[in-house]
Design an enzyme around this catalytic site. Structure first.
Site, PDB file in Angstrom:
ATOM      1  N   ARG A 145      -1.223  -8.741  13.132  1.00  0.00           N
ATOM      2  CA  ARG A 145      -1.884  -7.894  11.931  1.00  0.00           C
ATOM      3  C   ARG A 145      -2.630  -8.330  10.941  1.00  0.00           C
ATOM      4  NH1 ARG A 145       3.540  -5.493  11.140  1.00  0.00           N
ATOM      5  NH2 ARG A 145       2.710  -3.998   9.401  1.00  0.00           N
ATOM      6  N   LYS A 147       0.895  -1.070  -0.022  1.00  0.00           N
ATOM      7  CA  LYS A 147       0.055  -0.064  -0.038  1.00  0.00           C
ATOM      8  C   LYS A 147       0.874   1.421  -0.014  1.00  0.00           C
ATOM      9  CE  LYS A 147      -2.017  -1.031   3.964  1.00  0.00           C
ATOM     10  NZ  LYS A 147      -1.647  -2.319   4.165  1.00  0.00           N
ATOM     11  N   ARG A 183      11.854  -6.231   5.868  1.00  0.00           N
ATOM     12  CA  ARG A 183      11.361  -4.752   6.073  1.00  0.00           C
ATOM     13  C   ARG A 183      11.882  -4.344   7.610  1.00  0.00           C
ATOM     14  NH1 ARG A 183       5.885  -1.892   5.736  1.00  0.00           N
ATOM     15  NH2 ARG A 183       5.527  -2.698   7.727  1.00  0.00           N
ATOM     16  N   ARG A 203     -10.737   1.650   7.315  1.00  0.00           N
ATOM     17  CA  ARG A 203     -10.128   0.473   7.558  1.00  0.00           C
ATOM     18  C   ARG A 203     -10.963  -0.391   8.381  1.00  0.00           C
ATOM     19  NH1 ARG A 203      -4.233   0.390   7.931  1.00  0.00           N
ATOM     20  NH2 ARG A 203      -3.421  -1.315   8.873  1.00  0.00           N
ATOM     21  N   ARG A 206      10.201  -0.329  12.567  1.00  0.00           N
ATOM     22  CA  ARG A 206       8.652  -0.329  13.038  1.00  0.00           C
ATOM     23  C   ARG A 206       8.547  -1.164  14.088  1.00  0.00           C
ATOM     24  NH1 ARG A 206       4.450   0.286   8.057  1.00  0.00           N
ATOM     25  NH2 ARG A 206       3.132  -0.969   9.771  1.00  0.00           N
TER      26      ARG A 206
END
Ligand code: AP5
Ligand code: MG
Length: 194
Positions: A145, A13, A128, A88, A134
């Site tokens: 998630r 995204k 990542r 969302r 993060r």
């Protein structure tokens, strides 16, 4: 041009939103990025959402709506937006839809769904984790998630499909191929709407 990206964590995204904002000359509004900036700056919203972000839980609907309302209205005045991560939940979508009926020229024109296999999503996010820092890119939180996406966000696609807005894209290609597919799908969708 007014777009929304609905896809699970790691689907691309953020990557595609940046390219689409550039291509169409529109604002890139990422709810996750905005929330992470609030946390980093230690604002009232940041303090309220830090735990949810770290645990991979959704933050309260009202907070996100409060944070996004003005930027969305401003973006509409400036030529459009690509929304990454908001709405969302069905409640957020219903609230956004209610507001959209009162404000001329604000409603979504296309909802892009990026399809990527679970294994590839996990691989990308674990990758990542080594590059960015993060707080939610840990194996357990990634799994959580993905579950939250299935229960709370997936149903949005049905809501938007009923309104004829969803374009399905194979997100498991190169970044450039995914981008090209989105642009052709969105352009032909809009052509059909005129
Ligand atoms: P958010 O920031 O939206 O995170 P997310 O949905 O978990 O998605 P990611 O940002 O992890 O993935 P992405 O789809 O953007 O993929 P990316 O392009 O980075 O939300 C974070 C948190 O904020 C939520 O958990 C919640 O707490 C809160 N929140 C946000 N919005 C909310 C809302 N509306 N309501 C309530 N709470 C909210 O790509 C991933 C990786 O893959 C990158 O390394 C990238 O380089 C790579 N990659 C991208 N495309 C490709 C490709 N085609 N091939 C190979 N690699 C690729
Ligand atoms: Mg993102």
């Amino acid at each position: 041009m007014r777009l929304l990206l609905v896809a699970p964590p790691g689907a691309g995204k953020g990557t595609q939103a940046a390219k689409l904002a550039d291509h169409y000359g529109i604002a890139n509004l990422s709810s996750g990025e905005m929330l992470r900036r609030e946390v980093a700056a230690g604002t009232r919203i940041g303090r309220l959402v830090a735990d949810d972000l770290r645990q991979g839980d959704l933050v309260p609907d009202d907070l996100v709506i409060e944070m996004l309302a003005m930027p969305v209205l401003q973006a509409v005045r400036d030529g459009g937006y690509v929304l990454d991560g908001f709405p969302r939940t069905l409640r957020q979508a219903e609230e956004a839809y209610r507001v959209a009926q009162q404000v001329e020229g604000i409603e979504l024109q296309a909802v892009v769904s990026l399809n990527v296999s679970r294994e590839e999503l996990q691989r990308r996010l674990l990758d990542r984790a080594h590059q960015e820092n993060r707080s939610d890119d840990t194996p357990d939180t990634i799994a959580h998630r993905l579950e939250v996406f299935d229960t709370d966000t997936g149903p949005l696609l049905g809501f938007y499909a009923q309104r004829g807005l969803v374009v399905d894209i194979n997100g498991e290609q190169s970044v450039e191929q995914v981008f090209g597919d989105i642009v052709s799908a969105v352009d032909s969708q809009r052509g059909g709407q005129r």
